[in-house]
Each structure stands twice: as structure tokens, then as C-alpha cells.
Design a protein around this motif. Sequence first.
Motif, PDB file in Angstrom:
ATOM      1  N   ARG A  58       0.861  -1.192   0.000  1.00 40.72           N
ATOM      2  CA  ARG A  58       0.000   0.000   0.000  1.00 40.72           C
ATOM      3  C   ARG A  58       0.893   1.237   0.000  1.00 40.72           C
ATOM      4  NH1 ARG A  58      -5.185  -1.149   2.227  1.00 40.72           N
ATOM      5  NH2 ARG A  58      -5.631   1.070   1.964  1.00 40.72           N
ATOM      6  N   LEU A  60       1.093   5.560   0.098  1.00 40.27           N
ATOM      7  CA  LEU A  60       0.516   6.872   0.370  1.00 40.27           C
ATOM      8  C   LEU A  60       1.497   7.924  -0.141  1.00 40.27           C
ATOM      9  CD1 LEU A  60      -0.725   6.367   4.056  1.00 40.27           C
ATOM     10  CD2 LEU A  60      -2.041   6.113   1.952  1.00 40.27           C
ATOM     11  N   THR A 169      -2.043   0.872   6.983  1.00 38.19           N
ATOM     12  CA  THR A 169      -2.142   1.937   5.982  1.00 38.19           C
ATOM     13  C   THR A 169      -3.374   2.795   6.215  1.00 38.19           C
ATOM     14  OG1 THR A 169      -1.127   0.395   4.416  1.00 38.19           O
ATOM     15  CG2 THR A 169      -2.039   2.427   3.511  1.00 38.19           C
ATOM     16  N   ASP A 170      -4.499   2.164   6.514  1.00 43.77           N
ATOM     17  CA  ASP A 170      -5.713   2.933   6.802  1.00 43.77           C
ATOM     18  C   ASP A 170      -5.492   3.870   7.981  1.00 43.77           C
ATOM     19  OD1 ASP A 170      -6.984   1.646   4.744  1.00 43.77           O
ATOM     20  OD2 ASP A 170      -8.046   0.210   6.013  1.00 43.77           O
ATOM     21  N   GLU A 173      -3.268   6.796   6.942  1.00 42.76           N
ATOM     22  CA  GLU A 173      -3.979   7.742   6.085  1.00 42.76           C
ATOM     23  C   GLU A 173      -4.846   8.683   6.913  1.00 42.76           C
ATOM     24  OE1 GLU A 173      -5.922   7.552   1.630  1.00 42.76           O
ATOM     25  OE2 GLU A 173      -5.915   5.769   2.903  1.00 42.76           O
ATOM     26  N   ARG A 174      -5.354   8.181   8.049  1.00 47.96           N
ATOM     27  CA  ARG A 174      -6.144   9.047   8.927  1.00 47.96           C
ATOM     28  C   ARG A 174      -5.245   9.990   9.718  1.00 47.96           C
ATOM     29  NH1 ARG A 174      -8.442   4.338  10.331  1.00 47.96           N
ATOM     30  NH2 ARG A 174      -7.756   4.484  12.477  1.00 47.96           N
ATOM     31  N   TYR A 179      -1.454  12.857   2.993  1.00 47.27           N
ATOM     32  CA  TYR A 179      -1.005  11.790   2.101  1.00 47.27           C
ATOM     33  C   TYR A 179      -2.229  11.061   1.538  1.00 47.27           C
ATOM     34  CZ  TYR A 179       3.766  12.383   3.810  1.00 47.27           C
ATOM     35  OH  TYR A 179       5.003  12.890   4.113  1.00 47.27           O
ATOM     36  N   ALA A 180      -2.192  10.778   0.232  1.00 46.41           N
ATOM     37  CA  ALA A 180      -3.323  10.125  -0.434  1.00 46.41           C
ATOM     38  C   ALA A 180      -2.907   8.753  -0.937  1.00 46.41           C
ATOM     39  CB  ALA A 180      -3.808  10.978  -1.604  1.00 46.41           C
ATOM     40  N   GLY A 181      -3.813   7.795  -0.818  1.00 45.12           N
ATOM     41  CA  GLY A 181      -3.548   6.460  -1.317  1.00 45.12           C
ATOM     42  C   GLY A 181      -3.457   6.445  -2.830  1.00 45.12           C
TER      43      GLY A 181
END
Length: 679
Positions: A58, A60, A169-170, A173-174, A179-181
Motif C-alpha cells: 500500500r 501513500l 495503511t488505513d 492515512e487518517r 497523504y493520499a492512497g
Amino acid sequence: MGAGGAASQRTQEARRQERLLREQWHAARRQALRWDTAGEGEQRVLAQLLVLTARGWRLLVDRRWSRTPAADADMLLVGPGGVFVVDVTAGHEPAEGHAPGLLTATKAAESAVAALGMSPVAVQPVLVFAGQRLDATLGRIRLLGEHEIGPVLLSQRHRLRAESVRAITDHLERVFPGYAGSAIDPRPAPAPEPHRPGSPDGLFDVQGLRDAALEGARRAPIEQWMTFLHPDQVALVRRDWSGPARISGPAGTGKTVVALHRAAYLARRTTGRILYVTFANNLPRVQSTFLKAMAPAVADRVDFRSLHSWAQEFLQERGIPVRLHGDKAETAFSLAWKNVGRASRLAALDPAPTYWHEEIDHVIKGRGLTRFEEYAAVSRRRRRASLHRTHRQAVWELYEAYESLRGERGVHDFNDVLSLALAEASRRREGPPYAAVIVDEVQDLTLVGVRLLHALVGDVPNGLLLVGDGQQTVYPGGFRLTDAGIDIRGDRGQVLRTNYRNSKQILDAALTVVADDAFEDLDGLRTSGRRDVDLTYHDGEVVRVTRPTVEAHDRELLDALRSLPEGALADTALLCPSMRAVGDYQRLLTQAGIPVCQLEHYDGRAVDAVKLGTYHRAKGLEFKHVFLPRHDTVPGHGTPAGTETSETARERAELLRSRLFVAMTRARDLLWLGSVTTG
């Protein structure tokens, strides 16, 4: 299917995989072009990382990437090998200019994943140079060229399962909304999982993630399990201590694992070297191998040494001659006993010279006593025999005779090496040679040994970490940390209480051996032999085999070893109370065609052979399967505490029970106890 058909099928599969990879690369290149403000080399690096997302990784990407050159990190990459904080440079800029920001971003990522129970050693900063070929390090930062980034990441030791990669990864991201997946995946996206009660934000279950990590580690080879840090212990690795600290706790609670991760953590945050010391001389090789697998970027900044080998080298570097000769020192003591001790009042208390040799080694020289009045007043911790002043005078006369004979021969014993090193470390204070010292199995050291290690770093914050458990003492005598001038205040003394190693059946069997043997730990507290611990409750088994003859017993042992699943010998140990017994079972297993690896030669790398050694050699190690042949021939086993015929016999029996307890608690899944009936 014939050989030709099978070969054709393999060729077709290879072509299919090549075609798929080519399609993924082209898709990744097209997607990388969307970052139109990035340079061509940076886009190629991004494309390589995007290809990894088709393999379960994954990615980001900083939404501002290439627009803000001062950004700390361009990407966060999560995969089976851990979390990678990635910064990309066009190649003409010096690495030193990127290091501060990249390390800041890495520290932030470590803090974020610590909430999920992830060890700091699984977070790695990487600086990628577009258009170059490179594989080097700058401190803890891995420096890679454009062509090396993919192969290096794919070759990393697997730490995370697929569900862990997604959950981490989730979470990142929070925590880092900037940062964007970004990913390529030609397959249809899977349907979202339904919300489960207790799942934070409906995204993942933290406890489930932790349980999955624990179970995954149990299934791995024992070497990988021995470096598994339970999520509940991560905060301890990262703790900031204001001075000397201690980690204690019963067998199986992960003290050594915490110490290893702490060594890697400190190595990443200091410029000095880290000294990791233990008493046994086989453990440093094993622990060094483990750290190289856990944190290769900092492994060369941690010195793993046995205490005496380090002290000898320290003295040699300072130009102080060391004439260590164990055999000549033993001869000197034998003559001293013959000339002075055997006809003294000591023989009435215990006619065996061993007890009085230990008194000199561990009480007099081990505590650094140089005057009789010091010895006359000292509290002889963990020594049961009551010595009146006249007895102590007899011991002192024996000690002086030994020292005189040793001096005539011009040799040192092991205690002399530590005393010389302590005097030198205390005399010359040009600055601490180490940023931190970590002492494993501290209960096996003498007071002089602990004073020596304390002298190297003093009371500086995070300087000295002592790890060990008084119940697992395998040597006579003892001391308190206050005797060494070490004050563990408040939260600088941490007790671990969860046993991650032993099943309930195995732990109960081991505790039965020492249940009646209360012990005094290094903090001076008297503790019951049967301690309360929390268990992680996994399957385990205790097998007891009793046969009328040694020959029948050994046949059962060989049958049990042969019946283990394929490949299980690599996770198996056969432990004995003495070197003589080790030799006997070396011959037995070799004649039976069962491969053997002596524990004194084991270096922590997986080998498909039974690990064979003494109870002493097994300290600090663990195995899925442990075999203890003729374990009840150990003196003191089966003798209720307090029923021995003399004080010295009670002390000896208690110490031997402690050694057997250590051997039994090395077992994680299977403990095989062999006995031979008598009479």
C-alpha cells in the motif's frame, strides 16, 4: 503429464507472469505521469513503487509532492517488510540535506504505528536517488538508487500479514491526511468488510490485529518468534527513562525481546555505540544475529559481548596486562584447600571444597571485598549456611592462601579481570565510551560486574538498562542493586507479567519444581516461588516418559525425536544438566543419524538439527520443543524444600531446582520429561 508437457506449462506460466508485469509497469508509468510537476526520474521511482501495490503493498503519496521541496517525506509505503518512509531526490543533492526532515517524518510515523502495537524497528527511512545505482546507509537511513529500490524492498524480512498491511495503511492515512492512497490493481476492488462491534471507525479491530500478529509469529521458525515484540510492549521500548532502569518479570514474559528492540531503538536515536552485555558467552552471537535480521541498518552500531570478553578487551586497549588462566587458578585453590581449608572448621559445615570456592568467587571477590572486617559484616545474600565470625575468619584465611598461591603463579582468575576493569573505568573518566549499556540476565552477574557496567554510563538518562529475573538465577550468591549504587526509582522499575512463551501445562509443570523456593530479587523483595502470571493461552503439551532402564528410556527419546513433523528439528532442543551428559547424548543422537547442533556453536540462524547443550547454555533462548532426558537425576529434584540434611545442601538443592526450572521454561509447545525408575 509428461516431462515435455510440464516444461511447456512452466514456460507458458513464465510468459504470462512476464506479460502481467509488463502491463503493470505500463499502468504504473501512466499513473506516475499524472504527477506532472515531478521530474522524469522521480516519476520512474514512483512507478516502481506503484507496481508493488499490485503485490499487496500500500502506497501513500504526499499530496504536495514535487511542489514543496522542503517536505519531510514524499511517500509512506507499507508492505510485508514493514513501514517505509520514502523521500526521492533527483540525484544531484547531498543526502545530508534530506536526512533531518526524513528522520522527523520517520519519528512521526513510528509514533503513529505505536498506537497499533508496532515495533519501531519495523519503520525504516529510505532516501531514493533517481537515475543512480546505490545501496548504502547514512546513519539509520537506507540510501538506494532508482534500480535498487524494488528488489531491496521485496527482499525485506516479512513482518506483516496482508490484513495488517491494510489496517496500518488505513491508520496512517487518517493520521496523515496530507497523504493520499495511490495504487494500480487491474482486479475488481473487493467489497468492503462489514462493520464489526468494537472496530474503531469501522475500519479494523486493533485487538484482532494484535492477535493475528501473535499467531503469525508462533507459526514462524523459532528464530523469528524469539524477536517478536508483542504490541503491548512497544511503549516500553520507546520509554524515556531519567536514569538507570530495570525490566524484570517471570520466565517467558519477553524481557530479552524488549531489550533487543530497545537496543535498536537507541541505536537509531544516538550517535554513540550501544553495548549489549550478558554473562554467557554463547548468547551474544545469537542476539547479534537476531538484531541483524530485525534492524540491519543499525546492527553494526550495537556491540554484543559477554562481560568477561569485553572486560579483557577493554583492559588490553588501556595497556593493562591480563594473565587469565583458569586451570592454574583452580590449581591454586586446590592447594589452598589442601593446606588451609581441609583441616579447618569449614569442613564440618561442608567438606566439599566447591561451596567454599563459591564463597570466595561470589561473596568475597564477586563483591569486591578486600578487608576481613568488610567480609565479617557483609550480608551473604542467597547463601543459606550461617557463618559465625570464627567461620568467616576461616574462610578469609582460605581466601588469603588462595590469593598468595595465585599470585605466585602470576595468573588472574575471572573475578580479577572484572576488578581490574572496574578500577580502570573508575580511574579514567574522559567521557563515556557508550551511549547506552543494556545488561541481559543481570542476575547472573556479580556485584563487581554490575558496578563495572554502571561505571561506563553512570546515571545519565537512558544510559543503563538492567534486564533479568531473580527466580532464574543459576549461580550462587547475590546482591541488591542498591549495593551497586544503582537507584531504581518510580517508573524506572518495570515488571512484565504476561507470559507469551509457555502454555499453561508447561508453565504449571515448571512452577511445581520451584513452588516452595521463595527467592530474593535484586530489589531485595522476597517473592514466592509460584508467581502469578497472565497467560496468552496457546496449545502446549507435557509428555512424561518413565522406563525401567536407561536403554529403554533412550529408545523412547529417539522415537519421540523421529516422530516430530518434518522440519521440526530446527525448533527443537535437548538439554542436559552437565557436559558429561551432553557428550553421552551427542553420541546417542549421532549414532541414530539425528543431526545435532551444539548450543555453544549456535549463532541464531535456523539450522535443521537438534540444539544440544546444558541447562546453563539454554539461558536466554527458547524452543518450540524441549526434551529433558533423565531430568529427575538432577540433585535436588523431587526433594521437598527444607528437608535436606544441611544448610549448604539445602542451598545447593535449591540452586539446582532453579536450573531445572530454567531448562523447563525454554519450551514453548512441547516439554518432554524422561525418567528412569530406580530400585
